[in-house]
Design an enzyme around this catalytic site. Structure first.
Site, PDB file in Angstrom:
ATOM      1  CG  HIS A  32      -1.944   1.018   1.270  1.00 26.88           C
ATOM      2  ND1 HIS A  32      -3.111   0.933   0.545  1.00 26.88           N
ATOM      3  CD2 HIS A  32      -2.005   2.197   1.943  1.00 26.88           C
ATOM      4  CE1 HIS A  32      -3.853   2.000   0.779  1.00 26.88           C
ATOM      5  NE2 HIS A  32      -3.194   2.793   1.620  1.00 26.88           N
ATOM      6  CG  ASP A  34      -0.810   5.509   2.461  1.00 24.14           C
ATOM      7  OD1 ASP A  34      -1.990   5.445   2.088  1.00 24.14           O
ATOM      8  OD2 ASP A  34      -0.322   4.751   3.329  1.00 24.14           O
ATOM      9  CG  MET A  36      -0.361  11.405   2.016  1.00 22.27           C
ATOM     10  SD  MET A  36      -0.030  11.407   3.780  1.00 22.27           S
ATOM     11  CE  MET A  36      -0.777   9.852   4.251  1.00 22.27           C
ATOM     12  CG  HIS A  65      -4.840   5.632  -0.359  1.00 20.97           C
ATOM     13  ND1 HIS A  65      -4.881   5.569   1.015  1.00 20.97           N
ATOM     14  CD2 HIS A  65      -5.864   6.439  -0.719  1.00 20.97           C
ATOM     15  CE1 HIS A  65      -5.883   6.308   1.464  1.00 20.97           C
ATOM     16  NE2 HIS A  65      -6.490   6.860   0.424  1.00 20.97           N
ATOM     17  CG  MET A  67      -4.982  10.017   0.705  1.00 20.46           C
ATOM     18  SD  MET A  67      -4.203   9.430   2.219  1.00 20.46           S
ATOM     19  CE  MET A  67      -2.936   8.389   1.503  1.00 20.46           C
ATOM     20  CG  MET A 136      -9.880   7.005   3.945  1.00 21.88           C
ATOM     21  SD  MET A 136      -8.232   6.248   3.935  1.00 21.88           S
ATOM     22  CE  MET A 136      -7.543   6.716   5.519  1.00 21.88           C
ATOM     23  N   GLY A 143      -0.288   8.128   9.766  1.00 18.33           N
ATOM     24  CA  GLY A 143      -0.354   6.790  10.345  1.00 18.33           C
ATOM     25  C   GLY A 143      -0.544   6.885  11.847  1.00 18.33           C
ATOM     26  N   GLY A 144      -0.849   5.757  12.456  1.00 11.25           N
ATOM     27  CA  GLY A 144      -0.865   5.673  13.914  1.00 11.25           C
ATOM     28  C   GLY A 144      -2.075   6.250  14.618  1.00 11.25           C
ATOM     29  CG  ASP A 174      -5.688   3.131   4.632  1.00 13.65           C
ATOM     30  OD1 ASP A 174      -4.913   2.943   5.580  1.00 13.65           O
ATOM     31  OD2 ASP A 174      -5.405   3.832   3.642  1.00 13.65           O
ATOM     32  N   GLY A 176      -5.834   2.484  11.480  1.00 11.87           N
ATOM     33  CA  GLY A 176      -6.062   1.915  12.807  1.00 11.87           C
ATOM     34  C   GLY A 176      -6.274   0.413  12.831  1.00 11.87           C
TER      35      GLY A 176
HETATM   36  C1  DX5 Z   1      -3.460   7.347   6.239  1.00 14.39           C
HETATM   37  C2  DX5 Z   1      -3.012   6.322   5.228  1.00 14.39           C
HETATM   38  C3  DX5 Z   1      -2.819   4.989   5.779  1.00 14.39           C
HETATM   39  C4  DX5 Z   1      -1.816   4.877   6.904  1.00 14.39           C
HETATM   40  C5  DX5 Z   1      -2.416   3.892   7.848  1.00 14.39           C
HETATM   41  O1  DX5 Z   1      -3.929   8.452   5.577  1.00 14.39           O
HETATM   42  O2  DX5 Z   1      -3.927   6.233   4.150  1.00 14.39           O
HETATM   43  O3  DX5 Z   1      -2.556   4.029   4.752  1.00 14.39           O
HETATM   44  O4  DX5 Z   1      -0.541   4.448   6.517  1.00 14.39           O
HETATM   45  O5  DX5 Z   1      -1.646   3.871   8.996  1.00 14.39           O
HETATM   46  P1  DX5 Z   1      -2.057   3.024  10.287  1.00 14.39           P
HETATM   47  O6  DX5 Z   1      -2.205   1.602   9.859  1.00 14.39           O
HETATM   48  O7  DX5 Z   1      -0.907   3.267  11.205  1.00 14.39           O
HETATM   49  O8  DX5 Z   1      -3.343   3.612  10.784  1.00 14.39           O
HETATM   50 ZN    ZN Z   2      -3.691   4.550   2.672  1.00 14.45          ZN
END
Ligand code: DX5
Ligand code: ZN
Length: 221
Positions: A32, A34, A36, A65, A67, A136, A143-144, A174, A176
């Site tokens: 995956h 991400d 951004m 993904h 964003m 989402m 993350g986290g 995706d 938590g």
């Molecule tokens: C957040 C991302 C996620 C992120 C998830 O915007 O899209 O893919 O890496 O991170 P965890 O698994 O730590 O919530």
């Molecule tokens: Zn993601």
């Protein structure tokens, strides 16, 4: 069948190649990625250059993904970089149907992601173009964060929409995801589980991939 999609957002960027190999060898199906842009979400991650560099090192399915604002103008670039699936946010595309056409016309899989506040009803008339729905379960950008529990009824509702459209689209979750939340989302109907911090902040990322899969599978047997 459950698929695990480690998100490299939480990986150690100084040794990314090794980290990707760890999760690939552990049997994770998707990687995956991400993307951004600092506009659609309040964070900046990485771009097609990094996707292309990793592509040379991995056989995993590259699950990109986006964003970002104006996703249409970057789709070709991410496909050239090696994306197998491109997921765009319903909230970031003014003409979502056209964005999906752009992806599908290139012969790869298309996903649509919904922020926590977005109702799944917007999927109804585009279902035939969608291979994956990304729910989402945190606000995108970092993350986290903690899993948002209201995602569970939403996953169930999306499953109904997919079934009524006779679609084979996968439901991906995706944000938590841990060994605690994995069984909850699997029981609700998700089959692809993204996990960033639960994998890469663990002392043993390979074991974490296996534990998340086992926890999810325990809920659907
Ligand atoms: C957040 C991302 C996620 C992120 C998830 O915007 O899209 O893919 O890496 O991170 P965890 O698994 O730590 O919530
Ligand atoms: Zn993601």
């Amino acid at each position: 069948m459950i698929k695990v999609a480690p998100s490299i957002l939480s990986a150690d960027f100084t040794r990314l190649g090794e980290q990707v190999k760890l999760v690939e060898d552990a049997g994770a199906e998707y990687l995956h990625l991400d993307i951004m842009d600092g506009h659609f979400v309040p964070n900046i991650s990485f771009g097609p250059g990094l996707v292309s560099a990793l592509r040379k090192k991995s056989e995993m399915i590259f699950d990109v993904h986006l964003m970002i604002e104006n996703p249409d103008i970057y789709i070709a670039e991410f496909i050239a970089a090696g994306a197998d699936i491109i997921t765009v946010h319903a909230e970031s595309s003014r003409h979502l149907h056209r964005t999906l056409q752009l992806i599908k016309n290139k012969g790869i899989k298309a996903g649509v992601s919904l922020n926590p506040h977005t109702s799944p009803e917007c999927l109804e008339y585009i279902m035939p173009m969608i291979d994956l729905v990304l729910v989402m379960s945190v606000n995108p950008g970092f993350g986290g964060q903690d899993f948002i529990m209201e995602s569970l009824p939403k996953i169930k509702r999306i499953k109904q929409i997919i079934n009524s459209a006779s679609s084979n689209a996968e439901i991906q979750v995706d944000g938590g995801i841990t060994i605690i939340t994995a069984p909850l989302v699997a029981a609700a109907g998700a089959t692809v589980l993204v996990a960033g911090s639960a994998v890469f902040n663990s002392s043993d990322p390979a074991l974490a991939v296996k534990q998340i899969r086992r926890a999810a599978e325990s809920a659907i047997k």
